[in-house]
Structures are given as structure tokens and as C-alpha cells.
Design a protein around this motif. Structure first.
Motif, mmCIF file in Angstrom:
data_model
loop_
_atom_site.group_PDB
_atom_site.id
_atom_site.type_symbol
_atom_site.label_atom_id
_atom_site.label_comp_id
_atom_site.label_asym_id
_atom_site.label_seq_id
_atom_site.Cartn_x
_atom_site.Cartn_y
_atom_site.Cartn_z
ATOM 1 N N ALA A 50 0.831 -1.202 0.000
ATOM 2 C CA ALA A 50 0.000 0.000 0.000
ATOM 3 C C ALA A 50 0.866 1.253 0.000
ATOM 4 O O ALA A 50 0.566 2.228 -0.705
ATOM 5 C CB ALA A 50 -0.931 -0.011 1.209
ATOM 6 N N TYR A 51 1.954 1.233 0.771
ATOM 7 C CA TYR A 51 2.839 2.393 0.819
ATOM 8 C C TYR A 51 3.542 2.596 -0.522
ATOM 9 O O TYR A 51 3.665 3.728 -0.997
ATOM 10 C CB TYR A 51 3.862 2.251 1.945
ATOM 11 N N ALA A 52 3.959 1.507 -1.152
ATOM 12 C CA ALA A 52 4.597 1.601 -2.474
ATOM 13 C C ALA A 52 3.614 2.192 -3.488
ATOM 14 O O ALA A 52 3.980 3.041 -4.301
ATOM 15 C CB ALA A 52 5.084 0.238 -2.929
ATOM 16 N N GLU A 53 2.365 1.759 -3.420
ATOM 17 C CA GLU A 53 1.333 2.291 -4.320
ATOM 18 C C GLU A 53 1.125 3.782 -4.056
ATOM 19 O O GLU A 53 0.994 4.584 -4.983
ATOM 20 C CB GLU A 53 0.022 1.529 -4.105
ATOM 21 N N TYR A 54 1.120 4.169 -2.784
ATOM 22 C CA TYR A 54 0.965 5.573 -2.399
ATOM 23 C C TYR A 54 2.118 6.401 -2.962
ATOM 24 O O TYR A 54 1.903 7.467 -3.542
ATOM 25 C CB TYR A 54 0.909 5.687 -0.873
ATOM 26 N N MET A 56 4.034 5.736 -5.520
ATOM 27 C CA MET A 56 3.987 5.766 -6.988
ATOM 28 C C MET A 56 2.881 6.676 -7.504
ATOM 29 O O MET A 56 2.940 7.140 -8.633
ATOM 30 C CB MET A 56 3.806 4.349 -7.538
ATOM 31 N N SER A 57 1.885 6.967 -6.674
ATOM 32 C CA SER A 57 0.765 7.804 -7.100
ATOM 33 C C SER A 57 1.167 9.272 -7.218
ATOM 34 O O SER A 57 0.440 10.064 -7.812
ATOM 35 C CB SER A 57 -0.392 7.680 -6.109
ATOM 36 N N GLY A 58 2.300 9.624 -6.609
ATOM 37 C CA GLY A 58 2.750 11.012 -6.659
ATOM 38 C C GLY A 58 2.170 11.893 -5.576
ATOM 39 O O GLY A 58 2.509 13.063 -5.467
ATOM 40 N N ARG A 59 1.273 11.328 -4.763
ATOM 41 C CA ARG A 59 0.708 12.126 -3.671
ATOM 42 C C ARG A 59 1.775 12.378 -2.620
ATOM 43 O O ARG A 59 2.715 11.619 -2.476
ATOM 44 C CB ARG A 59 -0.485 11.408 -3.043
#
Length: 78
Positions: A50-54, A56-59
Motif C-alpha cells: 500500500a505504501y509503495a502504491e501511495y 507511486m501515485s505522486g501524492r
């Protein structure tokens, strides 16, 4: 399914003491410990994904102090 493990005398003493303190059998103590460990490692893996996805989202995150200011400012204006 039946499973057996070999323990040193000291390991067995510690495991039996642990099980006795919690009023459970040695089998229950090992089973509980195993599944708690599996659950903990699963939770860590899910959090890392989840943190990796966060990331990568640029947020971007911000300091908690900014959030508190925003929350309390909104409450005072109401």
C-alpha cells in the motif's frame, strides 16, 4: 495433520511455561504463535504494498500539525 518439532530441553521448558501461564496446551500455544506470526507478516506485506502504491501515485504527505490546524480551524468557523 500431525506435525512434530524438536526442541532443546530449555526451549521445551520455556514453551511449556508459556502455555501453562496462558492455560492452554502446548499444541495450542504453538498453533496460536504460528498463526499470529503469519498474520503479522501478512499485515507488513500488505502495508508495504500500500505504501509503495501511495509513493507511486505522486501524492505527498504533510505534517500532522497542518492537519490539526485545518481540523480546528474548520470547527471554529462552524
Amino acid at each position: 495433520m500431525c506435525l512434530s518439532i524438536r526442541l532443546l530441553a530449555e526451549e521445551k521448558r520455556i514453551a511449556e511455561s508459556y502455555a501453562k501461564m496462558r492455560s492452554m496446551s502446548l499444541e495450542e500455544a504453538f498453533k496460536q504463535a504460528l498463526f499470529e506470526r503469519i498474520e503479522d507478516e501478512y499485515d507488513v506485506a500488505v502495508a508495504a504494498a500500500a505504501y509503495a502504491e501511495y509513493e507511486m501515485s505522486g501524492r505527498k504527505s504533510r505534517p500532522i500539525s497542518e492537519l490539526w490546524e485545518e481540523v480546528f480551524d474548520d470547527r471554529c468557523e462552524s
